[in-house]
Design an enzyme around this catalytic site. Structure first.
Site, PDB file in Angstrom:
ATOM      1  N   ARG A 126      90.068  34.556 -36.468  1.00 63.89           N
ATOM      2  CA  ARG A 126      89.719  33.238 -37.034  1.00 63.89           C
ATOM      3  C   ARG A 126      89.825  32.153 -35.958  1.00 63.89           C
ATOM      4  O   ARG A 126      89.007  31.232 -35.915  1.00 63.89           O
ATOM      5  CB  ARG A 126      90.623  32.912 -38.226  1.00 63.89           C
ATOM      6  CG  ARG A 126      90.304  33.777 -39.453  1.00 63.89           C
ATOM      7  CD  ARG A 126      91.155  33.401 -40.654  1.00 63.89           C
ATOM      8  NE  ARG A 126      90.891  32.031 -41.090  1.00 63.89           N
ATOM      9  CZ  ARG A 126      91.719  31.339 -41.869  1.00 63.89           C
ATOM     10  NH1 ARG A 126      92.850  31.872 -42.297  1.00 63.89           N
ATOM     11  NH2 ARG A 126      91.414  30.105 -42.233  1.00 63.89           N
ATOM     12  N   VAL A 147      92.516  24.779 -41.351  1.00 65.85           N
ATOM     13  CA  VAL A 147      93.300  25.069 -40.152  1.00 65.85           C
ATOM     14  C   VAL A 147      92.389  25.190 -38.926  1.00 65.85           C
ATOM     15  O   VAL A 147      92.823  25.546 -37.846  1.00 65.85           O
ATOM     16  CB  VAL A 147      94.119  26.373 -40.361  1.00 65.85           C
ATOM     17  CG1 VAL A 147      95.178  26.164 -41.444  1.00 65.85           C
ATOM     18  CG2 VAL A 147      93.225  27.566 -40.726  1.00 65.85           C
ATOM     19  N   HIS A 169      98.229  22.652 -43.991  1.00 57.91           N
ATOM     20  CA  HIS A 169      98.405  24.110 -43.989  1.00 57.91           C
ATOM     21  C   HIS A 169      98.505  24.684 -42.569  1.00 57.91           C
ATOM     22  O   HIS A 169      98.323  25.878 -42.372  1.00 57.91           O
ATOM     23  CB  HIS A 169      97.255  24.790 -44.750  1.00 57.91           C
ATOM     24  CG  HIS A 169      97.333  24.576 -46.238  1.00 57.91           C
ATOM     25  ND1 HIS A 169      96.344  24.965 -47.120  1.00 57.91           N
ATOM     26  CD2 HIS A 169      98.300  24.006 -47.011  1.00 57.91           C
ATOM     27  CE1 HIS A 169      96.695  24.642 -48.364  1.00 57.91           C
ATOM     28  NE2 HIS A 169      97.869  24.050 -48.314  1.00 57.91           N
ATOM     29  N   CYS A 211     106.754  35.024 -27.023  1.00 60.70           N
ATOM     30  CA  CYS A 211     107.176  33.671 -26.655  1.00 60.70           C
ATOM     31  C   CYS A 211     107.416  33.582 -25.147  1.00 60.70           C
ATOM     32  O   CYS A 211     108.198  34.367 -24.597  1.00 60.70           O
ATOM     33  CB  CYS A 211     108.458  33.333 -27.413  1.00 60.70           C
ATOM     34  SG  CYS A 211     109.139  31.748 -26.949  1.00 60.70           S
ATOM     35  N   THR A 241      86.994  21.604 -51.990  1.00 57.60           N
ATOM     36  CA  THR A 241      88.176  22.414 -52.313  1.00 57.60           C
ATOM     37  C   THR A 241      88.139  22.805 -53.783  1.00 57.60           C
ATOM     38  O   THR A 241      87.769  21.999 -54.640  1.00 57.60           O
ATOM     39  CB  THR A 241      89.494  21.687 -51.929  1.00 57.60           C
ATOM     40  OG1 THR A 241      90.600  22.469 -52.369  1.00 57.60           O
ATOM     41  CG2 THR A 241      89.590  20.284 -52.486  1.00 57.60           C
ATOM     42  N   LEU A 246      80.463  21.810 -54.158  1.00 55.27           N
ATOM     43  CA  LEU A 246      79.321  22.606 -54.633  1.00 55.27           C
ATOM     44  C   LEU A 246      79.441  22.929 -56.113  1.00 55.27           C
ATOM     45  O   LEU A 246      78.463  22.916 -56.838  1.00 55.27           O
ATOM     46  CB  LEU A 246      79.260  23.935 -53.864  1.00 55.27           C
ATOM     47  CG  LEU A 246      78.337  24.051 -52.671  1.00 55.27           C
ATOM     48  CD1 LEU A 246      78.247  25.515 -52.254  1.00 55.27           C
ATOM     49  CD2 LEU A 246      76.946  23.520 -52.987  1.00 55.27           C
ATOM     50  N   ALA A 270      78.718  19.044 -48.818  1.00 49.26           N
ATOM     51  CA  ALA A 270      79.414  17.912 -48.199  1.00 49.26           C
ATOM     52  C   ALA A 270      78.605  17.316 -47.051  1.00 49.26           C
ATOM     53  O   ALA A 270      78.517  16.093 -46.911  1.00 49.26           O
ATOM     54  CB  ALA A 270      80.783  18.366 -47.706  1.00 49.26           C
TER      55      ALA A 270
END
Ligand code: APR
Length: 237
Positions: free
Chosen positions: A60, A94, A110, A139, A178, A204, A221
């Site tokens: 993603r 995100v 989020h 890390c 949303t 929508l 939108a």
């Protein structure tokens, strides 16, 4: 800022990024048809199979770098330029597309795909600073496993204090793209309406929380928002 000034809060969801080519979650063909929420978007899913979770978010993240903001994102930049501090943008997305479009201040409730944090020492890093070839990025500070900087189901969204303060103080709340299915964000329209705001929805389909919507604009939108900028600014003058 004088308290009698009219203020606008906008809440966006996956639908505003759909026209940029990013899948929504609950539409047909959406992300939650292909993946089990509890596997990839919960702390227990990460504990069970961190490799799977990282595969999902790395894909993603990489996709988010390839897409571009659309006219819906740019319309919100235009609104911020006019309203300045009278405007608050809250997103459940995100993907970072609001920032890339030029929005200056965005509450990404989020989390965000472009950062990760350490499960041991909490060090936060940009994804570009991590070795994404590893199944589980580590890390740079303490070598423990990193995790995506995403608020998963069962975790508390970011910026709730700032968001609730803005909701209680706004004259208009506009929710865009949303489904109104995931709380606490799905409850914002009720909060704002009970506090006296006018509520506008651009989507929508009719959202689950439609009962609290005063004004519904059905459609995409990216097509509707550019035409709403002027009337909206006039109503907030
Ligand atoms: N323009 C406007 N609305 C659209 C468009 C578009 N081009 N395309 C789709 N939509 C609408 C759909 O009709 C749907 O109501 O956007 C909504 C998307 O709903 P969801 O997929 O449920 O996405 P969202 O509401 O953002 O999900 C909330 O759920 O799983 C979590 O954390 C994830 O932030 C996400 C949260």
């Amino acid at each position: 800022m004088a308290d009698n000034q009219k203020k606008l809060v906008v809440l966006t969801g996956a639908g505003i990024s759909a026209e940029s080519g990013i899948s929504t979650f609950r539409d047909s063909g959406g992300l939650w048809e292909k993946h089990r929420v509890e596997d990839v978007a919960s702390p227990s899913g990460f504990a069970r199979d961190p490799r799977l979770v990282w595969r999902f978010y790395k894909a993603r993240y990489l996709q988010s770098l390839e897409v571009e903001p659309n006219p819906g994102h740019y319309a919100l930049v235009q609104i911020e330029e006019q309203l300045g501090g009278r405007f608050t943008l809250v997103t459940q997305n995100v993907d970072g597309l609001h920032y890339r479009a030029g929005s200056q201040r965005v509450f990404e409730m989020h989390g965000r795909l472009r950062t990760a944090f350490c499960t041991a020492c909490n060090t936060k890093k940009d994804m570009s600073e991590l070795d994404l070839e590893l199944d589980i990025p580590i890390c740079p500070n303490c070598r423990a496993a990193m995790r995506p900087d995403i608020v998963w189901f069962g975790e508390i969204p970011y910026y709730m204090y700032e968001i609730e303060s803005a909701l209680k103080d706004c004259s208009v709340l506009m929710v865009i793209g949303t489904s109104g299915a995931v709380y606490p964000a799905a409850g914002f329209v009720m909060t704002a309406k009970y506090m006296g705001a006018r509520t506008i929805c651009v989507n929508l389909d009719r959202p689950d929380n439609m009962i609290f919507v005063d004004e519904f604009h059905k459609g995409k939108a990216g097509e509707i928002l550019p035409n709403l900028v002027e009337p909206l600014l006039n109503s907030l003058a």
